[in-house]
Write an enzyme that holds these catalytic residues in place. Structure first.
Site, PDB file in Angstrom:
ATOM      1  N   HIS A 136      34.711  22.030 139.281  1.00 40.07           N
ATOM      2  CA  HIS A 136      36.142  22.327 139.173  1.00 40.07           C
ATOM      3  C   HIS A 136      36.384  23.815 138.969  1.00 40.07           C
ATOM      4  CE1 HIS A 136      35.523  18.140 137.766  1.00 40.07           C
ATOM      5  NE2 HIS A 136      36.593  17.910 138.515  1.00 40.07           N
ATOM      6  N   ASP A 183      30.558  25.081 137.979  1.00 42.44           N
ATOM      7  CA  ASP A 183      31.114  23.739 137.768  1.00 42.44           C
ATOM      8  C   ASP A 183      31.881  23.326 139.033  1.00 42.44           C
ATOM      9  OD1 ASP A 183      31.999  21.811 135.216  1.00 42.44           O
ATOM     10  OD2 ASP A 183      33.501  21.869 136.826  1.00 42.44           O
ATOM     11  N   ASP A 210      28.650  18.816 137.719  1.00 40.92           N
ATOM     12  CA  ASP A 210      29.445  17.756 138.344  1.00 40.92           C
ATOM     13  C   ASP A 210      29.555  17.948 139.854  1.00 40.92           C
ATOM     14  OD1 ASP A 210      30.953  19.987 137.676  1.00 40.92           O
ATOM     15  OD2 ASP A 210      32.509  18.883 136.589  1.00 40.92           O
ATOM     16  N   HIS A 230      38.390  25.276 131.506  1.00 37.45           N
ATOM     17  CA  HIS A 230      39.808  25.062 131.844  1.00 37.45           C
ATOM     18  C   HIS A 230      40.748  25.606 130.772  1.00 37.45           C
ATOM     19  CE1 HIS A 230      38.807  22.725 135.326  1.00 37.45           C
ATOM     20  NE2 HIS A 230      38.227  21.768 134.632  1.00 37.45           N
TER      21      HIS A 230
HETATM   22  C1  OKS Z   1      42.607  14.111 133.673  1.00 39.27           C
HETATM   23  C2  OKS Z   1      41.446  15.078 133.863  1.00 39.27           C
HETATM   24  C3  OKS Z   1      40.974  15.176 135.289  1.00 39.27           C
HETATM   25  C4  OKS Z   1      39.672  15.840 135.573  1.00 39.27           C
HETATM   26  C5  OKS Z   1      39.202  16.891 134.631  1.00 39.27           C
HETATM   27  C6  OKS Z   1      37.994  17.640 135.138  1.00 39.27           C
HETATM   28  C7  OKS Z   1      37.126  18.113 134.030  1.00 39.27           C
HETATM   29  C8  OKS Z   1      35.965  18.926 134.454  1.00 39.27           C
HETATM   30  N1  OKS Z   1      42.233  12.799 133.282  1.00 39.27           N
HETATM   31  N2  OKS Z   1      36.113  20.237 134.549  1.00 39.27           N
HETATM   32  O1  OKS Z   1      35.131  21.043 134.859  1.00 39.27           O
HETATM   33  O2  OKS Z   1      34.862  18.481 134.704  1.00 39.27           O
HETATM   34 ZN    ZN Z   2      34.073  20.060 136.159  1.00 42.26          ZN
END
Ligand code: OKS
Ligand code: ZN
Length: 344
Positions: free
Chosen positions: A198, A196, A285, A160
């Protein structure tokens, strides 16, 4: 398969995150990497070695110098305000607000250099994120020296993080840093496959205008899933990068029957691109029991995932990203690597 790992990730342990309107213990916790390491040992995947120091230069090939300086100094600026708990951002420059003036105060800087509040900065965060990037870079070194695929057991994750902002538990984009280093060492084309749950918004944005890095991401549809503001199917790249960005937004409830074909399509595009090497942003995830995600992959599906990636026959650097079902994260991550090795 060789694993690169450093205990330094323990230095980053955020206290709490704001989720569903309440403060809860951070899902992104040290036991995640510990469980993956334990499974690597248990299965006899291969040797485990420590990373070596690569300095700031390879980070600055991907990240903005002001952003890196901010990451280095954030904790001491926060402490100078008399605060000893985790630093968190709380205000962001959205539509119409000024981004041409960089604030001088730590609260302003935290907002300027982030896109959400999922990024606590603690006393040990800088060392942990430097180390995580060193794990990815050392994984690349090992892969190039041996010609064999390698597992960079990174924590904190990175996908991210963009050139000049953090978010979603990510600070330095380990996969992007490794991919850029590979190009700097002579590769002509590198593909990054992000599995991933996300969308890898940071990685996409870093390489969006470039034809020497192909980016492919399978993830929860941003219309209904974090990070919401990037990851749609019509994002194809821009300028020299047009045609080298491929997003596969998938519905809540996606299981292997829909995931498998999307992955096969992505692998077809990687094969057609014929990269010198592949970087996999390995988040698990997508697991059915993940506490913050909505896909339905099962333990054995990760073997199939590894086989599909292994069938490409490319030197591959696996870079650990997300996965929060701590009991299963090791099994699922190592299943991908074992599936990969069973065909490679
Ligand atoms: C705010 C963050 C929300 C989800 C973040 C996701 C992180 C992740 N509390 N990214 O691949 O796994
Ligand atoms: Zn993720």
């Amino acid at each position: 398969m060789l694993t690169i790992y450093s205990d330094d990730h323990h230095l980053h342990h955020g206290n709490a995150e704001l989720i569903d309107g309440t403060l809860k213990p951070c899902f992104e916790m040290p036991s995640r990497a510990d469980m993956v390491l334990q499974r690597v040992r248990q299965t006899g995947l291969g040797d485990i070695i420590a990373p070596s120091e690569h300095g700031l230069e390879p980070l600055l090939r991907v990240h903005d110098a002001g952003y890196v300086r901010f990451l280095e100094q954030a904790w001491s600026l926060w402490q100078a305000e008399g605060r000893n708990h985790d630093a968190l951002p709380l205000v962001w420059p959205v539509r119409g607000l000024r981004t041409d003036r960089i604030p001088q105060d730590i609260d302003g800087l935290m907002g300027y250099y982030s896109f959400d509040a999922g990024v606590p900065i603690t006393a040990g965060t800088w060392q942990a994120i430097r180390s995580s990037a060193n794990v990815a870079l050392s994984g690349l070194d090992a892969m190039l020296a041996s010609g064999r695929s390698t597992f960079a057991l990174c924590r904190p994750p990175g996908h991210h993080a963009a050139a000049d902002y953090m978010g979603g538990y990510c600070y330095l984009n380990n996969a992007a840093i490794a991919a850029q280093a590979m190009l700097d060492k002579g590769a002509k084309r590198v593909a990054i496959l992000d599995v991933d749950y996300h969308h890898g918004n940071g990685t996409q944005s870093i390489f969006y205008g470039r034809g020497d890095v192909q980016f492919l991401s399978l993830h929860g549809d941003p219309l209904v899933e974090y990070p919401y503001f990037l990851g749609y199917a019509d994002e194809a790249g821009t300028g020299a990068g047009l045609g080298f960005n491929h997003n596969y937004p998938l519905a809540h409830g996606t299981d292997w029957s829909h995931y498998g074909p999307a992955l096969a399509d992505a692998c077809g595009k990687i094969a057609a691109y014929a990269p010198d090497a592949l970087v996999v942003s390995l988040g698990v995830d997508t697991f059915e029991q993940d506490p913050i995600s909505r896909f339905k992959l099962k333990n054995a599906d990760y073997l199939r995932m590894g086989e599909a990636i292994g069938a490409l026959g490319l030197p591959t650097l696996f870079v650990m990203e997300g996965g929060y079902a701590v009991e299963d994260i090791g099994v699922n991550a190592v299943n991908v690597l074992s599936g990969f090795e069973s065909v490679a």
